[in-house]
Design a protein around this motif. Sequence first.
Motif, PDB file in Angstrom:
ATOM      1  N   CYS A  56     -20.438  42.883  -5.466  1.00  0.00           N
ATOM      2  CA  CYS A  56     -19.027  42.532  -5.548  1.00  0.00           C
ATOM      3  C   CYS A  56     -18.693  41.478  -4.496  1.00  0.00           C
ATOM      4  N   TRP A 116     -25.738  48.290 -11.533  1.00  0.00           N
ATOM      5  CA  TRP A 116     -26.915  48.527 -12.370  1.00  0.00           C
ATOM      6  C   TRP A 116     -27.793  49.610 -11.760  1.00  0.00           C
ATOM      7  N   ALA A 129     -14.841  40.774  -9.716  1.00  0.00           N
ATOM      8  CA  ALA A 129     -16.112  40.660 -10.448  1.00  0.00           C
ATOM      9  C   ALA A 129     -17.099  41.684  -9.891  1.00  0.00           C
ATOM     10  N   ILE A 168     -17.757  52.341  -8.865  1.00  0.00           N
ATOM     11  CA  ILE A 168     -17.205  51.090  -9.389  1.00  0.00           C
ATOM     12  C   ILE A 168     -15.705  51.235  -9.648  1.00  0.00           C
ATOM     13  N   VAL A 185     -20.139  44.272 -10.558  1.00  0.00           N
ATOM     14  CA  VAL A 185     -21.212  44.616 -11.491  1.00  0.00           C
ATOM     15  C   VAL A 185     -22.131  45.640 -10.833  1.00  0.00           C
TER      16      VAL A 185
END
Length: 101
Positions: free
Chosen positions: A7, A85, A81, A68, A83
């Motif tokens: 981030c 994973w 933004a 998140i 993301v």
Amino acid sequence: MTALIYCPFPDAGCAEQIGRVLIEEGLVACINIGGAIRSIFSWDGVVDEGEEVPGLLKTSAGKLDQAIARLESLHPYDAPAIVGWHCDAAGVAAREWLEAL
């Protein structure tokens, strides 16, 4: 299983403040705060640029979605933004540390 979240933040102070909240709430174990980066982006149909600070947060796969969501609620940008994973591999010590969250 472990997970990572990337981030960008407006500055290092903001990254540190939000990172500490997420750590204190048990959603992430660590945030690595980088030096300033130059960002070129499209927003509302306009190409713009600015300086941001990257944050890489380490968590467990089981806490990824919750971390998140909380990060998004704390972040000062209207549409940060963020993301995340799942990691395919991790060292034993790191895996044990993050899975203990």
